[in-house]
Design a protein around this motif. Structure first.
Motif, PDB file in Angstrom:
ATOM      1  N   VAL A 100       0.837  -1.197   0.000  1.00 45.99           N
ATOM      2  CA  VAL A 100       0.000   0.000   0.000  1.00 45.99           C
ATOM      3  C   VAL A 100       0.879   1.258   0.000  1.00 45.99           C
ATOM      4  N   ARG A 101       1.914   1.236   0.837  1.00 44.82           N
ATOM      5  CA  ARG A 101       2.799   2.394   0.935  1.00 44.82           C
ATOM      6  C   ARG A 101       3.465   2.680  -0.418  1.00 44.82           C
ATOM      7  N   GLN A 102       3.991   1.631  -1.036  1.00 44.30           N
ATOM      8  CA  GLN A 102       4.683   1.841  -2.316  1.00 44.30           C
ATOM      9  C   GLN A 102       3.716   2.347  -3.387  1.00 44.30           C
ATOM     10  N   THR A 103       2.517   1.779  -3.399  1.00 51.92           N
ATOM     11  CA  THR A 103       1.534   2.215  -4.389  1.00 51.92           C
ATOM     12  C   THR A 103       1.218   3.691  -4.210  1.00 51.92           C
ATOM     13  N   LYS A 104       1.052   4.109  -2.949  1.00 51.21           N
ATOM     14  CA  LYS A 104       0.744   5.521  -2.675  1.00 51.21           C
ATOM     15  C   LYS A 104       1.877   6.414  -3.148  1.00 51.21           C
ATOM     16  N   VAL A 105       3.126   6.008  -2.839  1.00 52.65           N
ATOM     17  CA  VAL A 105       4.287   6.822  -3.233  1.00 52.65           C
ATOM     18  C   VAL A 105       4.307   6.992  -4.740  1.00 52.65           C
ATOM     19  N   ILE A 106       4.096   5.869  -5.459  1.00 47.28           N
ATOM     20  CA  ILE A 106       4.167   5.932  -6.925  1.00 47.28           C
ATOM     21  C   ILE A 106       3.021   6.764  -7.502  1.00 47.28           C
ATOM     22  N   ARG A 107       1.813   6.590  -6.942  1.00 47.26           N
ATOM     23  CA  ARG A 107       0.651   7.345  -7.449  1.00 47.26           C
ATOM     24  C   ARG A 107       0.842   8.837  -7.285  1.00 47.26           C
ATOM     25  N   SER A 108       1.497   9.217  -6.169  1.00 46.96           N
ATOM     26  CA  SER A 108       1.666  10.650  -5.948  1.00 46.96           C
ATOM     27  C   SER A 108       2.906  11.160  -6.683  1.00 46.96           C
ATOM     28  N   GLY A 109       3.429  10.346  -7.597  1.00 46.33           N
ATOM     29  CA  GLY A 109       4.537  10.815  -8.427  1.00 46.33           C
ATOM     30  C   GLY A 109       5.902  10.654  -7.789  1.00 46.33           C
ATOM     31  N   GLY A 110       5.952   9.987  -6.630  1.00 44.15           N
ATOM     32  CA  GLY A 110       7.226   9.782  -5.947  1.00 44.15           C
ATOM     33  C   GLY A 110       7.990   8.604  -6.516  1.00 44.15           C
ATOM     34  N   LYS A 111       9.186   8.383  -5.952  1.00 41.58           N
ATOM     35  CA  LYS A 111      10.021   7.283  -6.421  1.00 41.58           C
ATOM     36  C   LYS A 111      10.358   6.400  -5.229  1.00 41.58           C
ATOM     37  N   ILE A 112      10.344   5.090  -5.444  1.00 44.21           N
ATOM     38  CA  ILE A 112      10.710   4.168  -4.376  1.00 44.21           C
ATOM     39  C   ILE A 112      12.233   4.116  -4.294  1.00 44.21           C
ATOM     40  N   VAL A 113      12.768   4.311  -3.083  1.00 51.34           N
ATOM     41  CA  VAL A 113      14.214   4.230  -2.888  1.00 51.34           C
ATOM     42  C   VAL A 113      14.535   2.834  -2.375  1.00 51.34           C
ATOM     43  N   ARG A 114      15.556   2.220  -2.954  1.00 49.59           N
ATOM     44  CA  ARG A 114      15.955   0.905  -2.485  1.00 49.59           C
ATOM     45  C   ARG A 114      16.479   1.033  -1.063  1.00 49.59           C
ATOM     46  N   GLU A 115      15.847   0.376  -0.146  1.00 49.27           N
ATOM     47  CA  GLU A 115      16.259   0.522   1.249  1.00 49.27           C
ATOM     48  C   GLU A 115      15.809  -0.688   2.068  1.00 49.27           C
ATOM     49  N   THR A 116      16.378  -0.760   3.259  1.00 44.40           N
ATOM     50  CA  THR A 116      15.947  -1.777   4.196  1.00 44.40           C
ATOM     51  C   THR A 116      14.940  -1.145   5.132  1.00 44.40           C
ATOM     52  N   ARG A 117      13.833  -1.835   5.366  1.00 44.04           N
ATOM     53  CA  ARG A 117      12.833  -1.307   6.272  1.00 44.04           C
ATOM     54  C   ARG A 117      12.622  -2.277   7.426  1.00 44.04           C
ATOM     55  N   HIS A 118      12.061  -1.721   8.464  1.00 41.79           N
ATOM     56  CA  HIS A 118      11.865  -2.496   9.676  1.00 41.79           C
ATOM     57  C   HIS A 118      10.369  -2.591   9.933  1.00 41.79           C
ATOM     58  N   TYR A 119       9.893  -3.762  10.337  1.00 41.29           N
ATOM     59  CA  TYR A 119       8.467  -3.895  10.624  1.00 41.29           C
ATOM     60  C   TYR A 119       8.218  -3.752  12.120  1.00 41.29           C
ATOM     61  N   ASP A 120       7.367  -2.805  12.459  1.00 46.29           N
ATOM     62  CA  ASP A 120       7.025  -2.557  13.849  1.00 46.29           C
ATOM     63  C   ASP A 120       5.761  -3.353  14.184  1.00 46.29           C
ATOM     64  N   GLU A 121       5.945  -4.416  14.972  1.00 49.24           N
ATOM     65  CA  GLU A 121       4.821  -5.316  15.247  1.00 49.24           C
ATOM     66  C   GLU A 121       3.697  -4.636  16.031  1.00 49.24           C
ATOM     67  N   GLU A 122       4.083  -3.679  16.877  1.00 52.89           N
ATOM     68  CA  GLU A 122       3.083  -3.001  17.695  1.00 52.89           C
ATOM     69  C   GLU A 122       2.205  -2.092  16.832  1.00 52.89           C
ATOM     70  N   ARG A 123       2.885  -1.243  16.064  1.00 49.04           N
ATOM     71  CA  ARG A 123       2.152  -0.256  15.293  1.00 49.04           C
ATOM     72  C   ARG A 123       1.702  -0.795  13.938  1.00 49.04           C
TER      73      ARG A 123
END
Lengths: 430, 445
Positions: free
Chosen positions: B213-236
């Motif tokens: 969902v996040r990537q789709t939103k970034v692309i739709r708003s004309g942004g670019k996905i940056v290759r990166e490592t992300r962390h998953y927050d289990e709580e949030r």
């Protein structure tokens, strides 16, 4: 018998000593071999305070009949040919202003000064042959995999077995079987064939062409005289081409540096050695603070070379290519061993330099000093350095290299040589 | 959408990978440690053969090529959880490469499966980091897939099936302690992001969904996905940017000289591999004509039950075997599992009698139930009085069902579930489903 404590005061060979020896026969270990109750620093300030909780395999095997009297000084992590980069600098028994050679200078010094003493050291590139030559003793480097390296603080891991320094060749013959043998705690020791002694005779040696080019006059004279003496003892001597040796040197230093880079990565104030850092720092800064403060200049240089040689495309052009060069070098040696029992070279290109000169010597000049002693270690081949002459009162050594697992012929060579050549002991006054 | 996973599974060895510390059962932190797994200077690794054997079994499960000779490598990185600051792993010669795993009929290509050691585990507590080295040196297999997975739900399904199969071929106990950890690579457009170290199937699906969902939103708003490592927050339940993605070349891999070359072929020749649950399902479908979903249900309940089913088929045929295995045997599997070997014979006899027409359905049900639970026959008989009565009683207890059923026939499941539970396998599930629907349909007419 000379008191080893007195000898240490004069020659500074020990980094740590036992209070007393409870057995008649004594042995020592270089500072990178671990034993309970002895601090093991591998010559580095980084590891000061590291007291191992276990004995190395060689110590376990030796202590049954011999007393461990101390650990001997060496270059920091074995990086050096003169024992001037460690925490303490041992002095040459033939001239205390001169270097003992390196990296196991303290071990060769102990073997030279103490009567019937067996000094164990490690060699990843001439660290046994160099000091043996400078201190005028016998130095045996077994085949890689012959002696368990369990308990050896690694700098280089694909080279560098534990070897023996002694003032008499019979001690090599006596103690090699003691320290050899399979040990499942070191998988590289488990593939060895049985050690046989007294079966093979030295009949034919190969001398690389141009081997004395660029060596000192004293070394050239001693080496040429020794070759003639071997001929007179009916040993066949033939001059051969070994062009690969030129490439072996850089490849050897690249492999040493890459392995050292990983082996030393764990030293950062976490689990052993120095731990007086500022714990409020982020971990990368904390690690860096230790590594900046406690590693010596040569160690830092090697870590940088080793890192550079494995990064990105360099991994292929430097690291993997060096592994390829090692294969070629082994093939080259094996071709020669089809016709000869050993390859003979000087051990070092000159006699022991002054410590003051060694301290300021450039790294490249220092690497070049190992051009005879490093290639056998690079290929995992066994070698023995024997005293073969004296130049202005300083010992000169020559080195026999045999094919893998063939220590037998080296022991015969040392024995044969000792019967004809008079080995001088240093004039030790305490 | 393209999803590729890197999955870490701990192997069921008794000792650690490179030392003889026990691999399970530590009661407190830093209990199972030795100079070896603490990376003390002077120690060196000694390879646990069982880890290689298990690796070979998994490589075969994934239809990978297993090399004849393999070696280990050092992967250098500076982090407090790893004492030596290099991890012993496999780089050039993974224990398995170029494989394929079938999720149903869909092939998921496997890039590689390699053996490596786990680092210690770290917990941040206020300003302090506490490290537990019990995990340091535990054997792992890391399975890397090609980006062949096309949705977060499929990723979860894939992991579930894969884990089931791995458990089976390696005799990995289902103890919860060895849960799955995955690094999830996902790209909606052209550049991918990696969500590191997500624990558990549910979180994998959630993290991937969030990321999609996040990537789709970034692309739709004309942004670019940056290759990166992300962390998953289990709580949030969100992913956050962790650090710039490292490339493999930054790890400065070199060979691990301490371990030398390993003759994998010699070990592989002595390793016997069990049929994977997945292969079993396909065999049931292809050879016995069982519907794949039902085959998956049987095998999924237990491979032992699937074996019982196979034996029955030989005697009474597929149809009859299905009726009894998916009915009373499946419903009472938990009780039967403990002593299945001694009860297989009597069960087969009962079902064979039914097949010959010597006993009727109800009688057969009762006898099966009796055999499995050893319960008094009368209780079962009473319960078996009349299925319709039991169903009507269940509906009376849940009167809202009738209204709900008008809106969606799924509401019937509540009654079916309750009846199945209370009758404990006396009736076959298909009978219960049929009767419940018939009665409910009558009621809403």
């Amino acid at each position: 018998m000379t008191s080893y404590h007195d000898a240490d005061k004069k020659y500074n060979m020990f980094s740590g000593t036992a209070a007393a020896a409870d057995k008649k026969r004594t042995f020592s270990i270089s500072d990178d071999i671990v034993a309970r109750n002895f601090q093991a620093t591998a010559g580095s300030r980084m590891l000061e305070g590291y007291f191992p909780v276990f004995d190395s395999a060689v110590v376990s095997r030796m202590t049954a009949e011999n007393s461990l009297i101390g650990t001997t000084n060496m270059d920091e992590f074995g990086f050096g040919m003169f024992s001037v980069s460690g925490t303490k600098i041992p002095k040459n028994p033939f001239d205390p202003e001169r270097s003992c050679g390196g990296s196991c200078g303290g071990a060769a010094c102990a073997a030279s000064v103490l009567e019937d003493h067996v000094a164990l050291g490690t060699s990843a590139g001439g660290s046994i042959s160099s000091p043996a030559a400078f201190c005028g003793v016998f130095g045996l480097t077994p085949t890689f995999g012959r002696v368990s390296r369990y308990g050896q603080i690694d700098t280089v891991s694909s080279m560098g077995p534990v070897g023996i320094f002694a003032s008499k060749s019979e001690l090599l013959k006596k103690y090699l079987p003691v320290i050899s043998g399979k040990d499942e705690r070191d998988p590289t020791s488990t593939a060895q064939p049985e050690l046989k002694i007294g079966k093979k005779k030295l009949r034919s040696v190969a001398v690389p062409k141009g081997v004395t080019d660029g060596v000192s006059d004293g070394v050239r004279k001693a080496f040429d005289d020794s070759v003639n003496m071997l001929k007179s003892m009916s040993v066949n001597v033939e001059y051969v081409d070994m062009p690969i040796l030129r490439h072996a040197m850089p490849a050897h230093y690249i492999l040493c540096a890459t392995e050292a880079t990983t082996n030393l990565a764990g030293y950062c104030g976490m689990r052993c050695g120095q731990r007086d850092g500022d714990l409020s720092l982020p971990f990368n800064d904390y690690f860096a603070s230790f590594r900046s403060k406690y590693f010596g200049a040569e160690t830092k240089l090697r870590i940088i070379i080793g890192t550079y040689a494995t990064m990105g495309e360099n991994r292929r052009t430097m690291y993997l290519r060096s592994l390829g060069v090692r294969k070629l070098a082994i093939n080259s040696y094996n071709g020669i061993f089809k016709d000869h029992d050993a390859v003979l070279t000087p051990s070092m290109p000159y006699a022991a330099p002054k410590i003051a000169d060694a301290v300021i010597m450039s790294s490249v000049d220092s690497y070049m000093a190992s051009r005879f002693a490093a290639p056998p270690a690079f290929c995992g081949l066994p070698s023995v350095s024997v005293p073969c002459g004296y130049s202005d009162g300083l010992p000169v050594g020559m080195q026999f290299t045999a094919c893998h697992w063939n220590e037998d012929v080296l022991l015969d060579a040392a024995d044969l040589w000792e019967r004809s050549f008079i080995v001088k002991a240093p004039e030790v006054s305490l | 959408m393209r999803i590729g996973l890197e999955i870490h599974v701990q192997l069921p060895t008794r000792s650690k990978m490179f030392c003889s510390c026990p691999a399970t059962g530590a009661e407190g932190p830093n209990e199972h440690i030795c100079p070896g797994c603490m990376g003390m200077p002077g120690t060196r690794p000694s390879l646990n053969r069982a880890a290689v054997e298990t690796g070979i079994k998994i490589a075969r499960l994934l239809n990978c090529t297993v090399p004849d000779v393999a070696w280990f490598s050092r992967k250098v990185y500076y982090y407090p959880d790893i004492c030596r600051h290099y991890q012993i792993t496999q780089y050039e010669t993974p224990i398995g490469s170029k494989g394929v795993y079938y999720l149903g009929d869909k092939p998921i290509r496997i890039t590689r499966a390699h053996l490596e050691e786990d680092p210690g585990s770290m917990r941040i507590s206020g300003n302090n980091a506490l490290i537990d080295y019990n995990r340091s040196g535990m054997p792992l297999v890391e399975i890397v897939t090609e980006p062949d997975i096309s949705s977060p739900a499929e990723a979860r399904e894939f992991l579930k099936a894969l884990l089931r199969d791995i458990r089976h071929v390696t005799d990995l106990p289902d103890d919860g302690e060895r849960s799955i950890r995955a690094d999830c690579n996902i790209s909606v457009g052209t550049e991918r992001c990696e969500v590191k170290n997500v624990t558990g199937l549910k979180n994998v699906e959630r993290a991937l969904t969030y990321e999609a969902v996040r990537q789709t939103k970034v692309i739709r708003s004309g942004g670019k996905i940056v290759r990166e490592t992300r962390h998953y927050d289990e709580e949030r339940k969100v992913t956050t940017s962790a650090r710039k993605k490292e490339f493999e070349s930054d790890y400065a891999y070199i060979g691990e000289p301490h371990l030398g070359m390993i003759n994998v072929k010699k070990i592989a020749d002595s390793v016997v591999t069990k049929e994977s649950p997945h292969d079993m399902i396909l065999r049931f479908r292809n050879e016995l004509g069982v519907d794949e979903k039902i085959a998956a249900q049987i095998v999924g309940t237990s491979v032992e039950m699937a074996k019982l089913f196979e034996n029955l088929v030989k005697i009474v045929g597929t149809e009859s075997s299905l009726k009894w295995v998916t009915g009373p045997i499946s419903a009472n599997w938990k009780a039967l599992e403990k002593n299945v070997s001694e009860k297989t014979g009597p069960l087969t006899d009962v079902i064979a009698m039914h097949a010959k027409g010597k006993i009727n359905d109800v009688e057969c049900s009762i006898r099966i139930k009796e055999l499995i639970t050893g319960e008094d026959r009368k209780t079962t008989e009473r319960a078996a009085d009349d299925l319709d009565v039991i169903i009507r009683k269940a509906i009376e207890d849940n009167p809202s069902v009738v209204g709900d059923y008008k809106k969606s026939d799924k509401a019937a499941n509540r009654i079916i579930g309750a009846v199945m539970k209370s009758t404990g396998g006396v009736f076959s599930s298909s009978d219960i489903v049929e009767a419940t629907k018939r009665i409910l349909n009558d009621m809403i007419k």
